[in-house]
Design a protein around this motif. Sequence first.
Motif, PDB file in Angstrom:
ATOM      1  N   VAL A 496     -13.903 -15.424   8.364  1.00 37.85           N
ATOM      2  CA  VAL A 496     -13.025 -14.251   8.367  1.00 37.85           C
ATOM      3  C   VAL A 496     -12.516 -14.020   9.792  1.00 37.85           C
ATOM      4  CG1 VAL A 496     -12.772 -11.814   7.817  1.00 37.85           C
ATOM      5  CG2 VAL A 496     -14.351 -13.232   6.478  1.00 37.85           C
ATOM      6  N   THR A 497     -11.201 -14.015   9.945  1.00 35.43           N
ATOM      7  CA  THR A 497     -10.586 -13.754  11.248  1.00 35.43           C
ATOM      8  C   THR A 497      -9.582 -12.623  11.089  1.00 35.43           C
ATOM      9  OG1 THR A 497     -10.754 -16.111  11.749  1.00 35.43           O
ATOM     10  CG2 THR A 497      -9.400 -14.772  13.215  1.00 35.43           C
ATOM     11  N   PHE A 498      -9.638 -11.647  11.984  1.00 34.41           N
ATOM     12  CA  PHE A 498      -8.760 -10.475  11.928  1.00 34.41           C
ATOM     13  C   PHE A 498      -8.007 -10.395  13.255  1.00 34.41           C
ATOM     14  CE2 PHE A 498      -8.546  -6.453   9.327  1.00 34.41           C
ATOM     15  CZ  PHE A 498      -7.404  -5.980   9.919  1.00 34.41           C
ATOM     16  N   TRP A 499      -6.683 -10.645  13.201  1.00 28.70           N
ATOM     17  CA  TRP A 499      -5.830 -10.563  14.379  1.00 28.70           C
ATOM     18  C   TRP A 499      -5.142  -9.204  14.402  1.00 28.70           C
ATOM     19  CZ3 TRP A 499      -5.303 -14.795  17.776  1.00 28.70           C
ATOM     20  CH2 TRP A 499      -5.856 -15.996  17.349  1.00 28.70           C
ATOM     21  N   PHE A 500      -5.166  -8.545  15.540  1.00 31.79           N
ATOM     22  CA  PHE A 500      -4.590  -7.197  15.661  1.00 31.79           C
ATOM     23  C   PHE A 500      -4.098  -7.008  17.079  1.00 31.79           C
ATOM     24  CE2 PHE A 500      -9.053  -7.162  16.621  1.00 31.79           C
ATOM     25  CZ  PHE A 500      -9.131  -6.451  17.808  1.00 31.79           C
ATOM     26  N   GLU A 501      -3.284  -5.983  17.277  1.00 27.47           N
ATOM     27  CA  GLU A 501      -2.791  -5.666  18.613  1.00 27.47           C
ATOM     28  C   GLU A 501      -3.571  -4.475  19.146  1.00 27.47           C
ATOM     29  OE1 GLU A 501       1.522  -4.556  20.459  1.00 27.47           O
ATOM     30  OE2 GLU A 501       1.415  -6.337  19.171  1.00 27.47           O
TER      31      GLU A 501
END
Length: 625
Positions: A496-501
């Motif tokens: 599980v990978t979560f990319w966010f700013e």
Amino acid sequence: MLAEMYAGRRRVLLTGPTNTAVDVALEAVLRQIGEYELGSIVRVGQPALATLRQLQTPVLANELVDLRSAPLQKSQDDASEDLDSLRARHKELSRADGDAPEIRSIEVRIAEHQAFQRELDRIRADARRAVAINARLVAATAHQTLLSTLKGQTFDVVVIDEASMLPASLAALAAGAGRGHTIVAGDFRQLPPVVVSDEPNARRWLGRSAFEAAGIDRRVLRGDPPTNLVALKLQHRMPPRLADAISAGFYRENPLESAPSVFERRGEAGVSSWGPIVRIDTSSLRPRVAKRGGTGSRYNLMHAILIAAVLNNRELVGSAPALISPFAPQARLLEALVPEGGAEGEASTVHRFQGGERDVVVVDAVDSAAGALKLHPWFAEGNDGTTGARLVNVAASRARERLILVADFDRVHRSRGKDDALARSYRAAQREADALHPGEVVSPEVLFRQPDLASLRSDLESAQHRIEIWSQRVDKEAMVDLIRPLLGAASRGVQVTFWFEPDGQTDVPVALTPLQRSEVMLRPCRPIRESSAVVDDTVWAASGPLLSAAAGHSMRPENSPLAEAVRRITRRRELGGSAATGDAAGTCGRCGRLLVRLEARHVMAGCLSCDRPRLGGREKSKGRV
């Protein structure tokens, strides 16, 4: 013209920039000529079209050599088999520390066989040259004219086809094979030669065709065409309404005329009564444009999903449409929508498809207002002779029956404010086009006015292998029901990978703090133009940040090839101290915070707290990006 020269026993060289261009022209010549003497027509080099290998009277130089010297071919085959056996025996003995004298003996025999093969290759090359010398019509790429088979040979006439794609310097070298009469055929309103370098000399000698080097394009624009220029206006490919729209934009001085064969041709069986131009305006969806790997060329995931739905309507697209786009990453997404082999369609960039044609062509403009990218120069600068005008011209003129335009027309047309070649072409196409709304194409099970978070939660709960989410903003309300499924997926071994700013002073938004110190890989990144998720074989895409209150329209297809293509397009490499996709974000050695991946011209990693002076703060960092 070539058939008449052949009948008049003039020795002719047919050449062009690519094997495909040469083969397409040669096939047309063979149809015109009909029967011909063995050896009177020769194709030098490796053909791109398999049909040239299946002719009753061969034209390939290698096949003609084989026919005339069967013993030579047998000698080559026998020598090759013997050499393979000797190499295998040498390898076997060397591994087993075999008898040294036997190994040396085999090495001597290998050297003798190699020398014998070199001599056979020389004899074969001489035979190919003799075959070409005795031919009346020789077809080869421009590069082949400089190699041993054709070097030094002369011709009565040199015909250069698809010359707009051939550098003027190479066209001049090919013309040098003639006795003075050269015919340069091509369309300088279509794509020029491809040049990677920006050096002025490279642009001058490699980036201009013979038309441009001779100033013909400029003279035509100012209404003073040279006397040795012949404008071929009769077109045999497109429906008249499509030809009229293309003429309005790109050929005002010589409008295209449609041949009688266009009116008499019967279209593909099963294609419905939609007109020759169909326009699908995605402005209402506000589709989002991102960059491959964060810094590369552009792609539009919502457009790809929309086109996948278009392909389900065979009455609209026929049995084997072409899907083309100006941008390479988008072409890679579209490739995932059609099976390999081309029998059920093909996907390509516009550059690669120049010279090709299909009954139905779907053109994806990609560019859109969402994503914070400036309008690409290909659409912003649409005067005659610009790359944008040439790209659109090539893309639109590939269709034999129907052109389907998929574009955010508010962005690529109405926001431009210029009356140039592109604007004229768009206006003419819109007048002639049948309009389809995206909602008429995509089923309600795939297209939502707002993200269906219940369906997303269900996808996360059933995930077995990989989850990757991209959302510029992450709101607590959207995450309430997703935290538990994400933690559950990570605990059962799902990557599980979560990319966010990151927002303001914090590296992790409040909504994601429950995921800290779990197996979920949190990846702060700036800027994030993507708004998507890939959960095993299911793809999500939204016009606004996927997990925010302003997500807007969203789409959710289940498509395994597309899901894998999206993973490739969004994959990040390890650069500038920033970890690659599949790896956890690094942490600051001073304060322990997650390092933010900053994607500007040069990728770098930094801590929002400790590296703030170097990063320039939030606003400056964004501006730099």
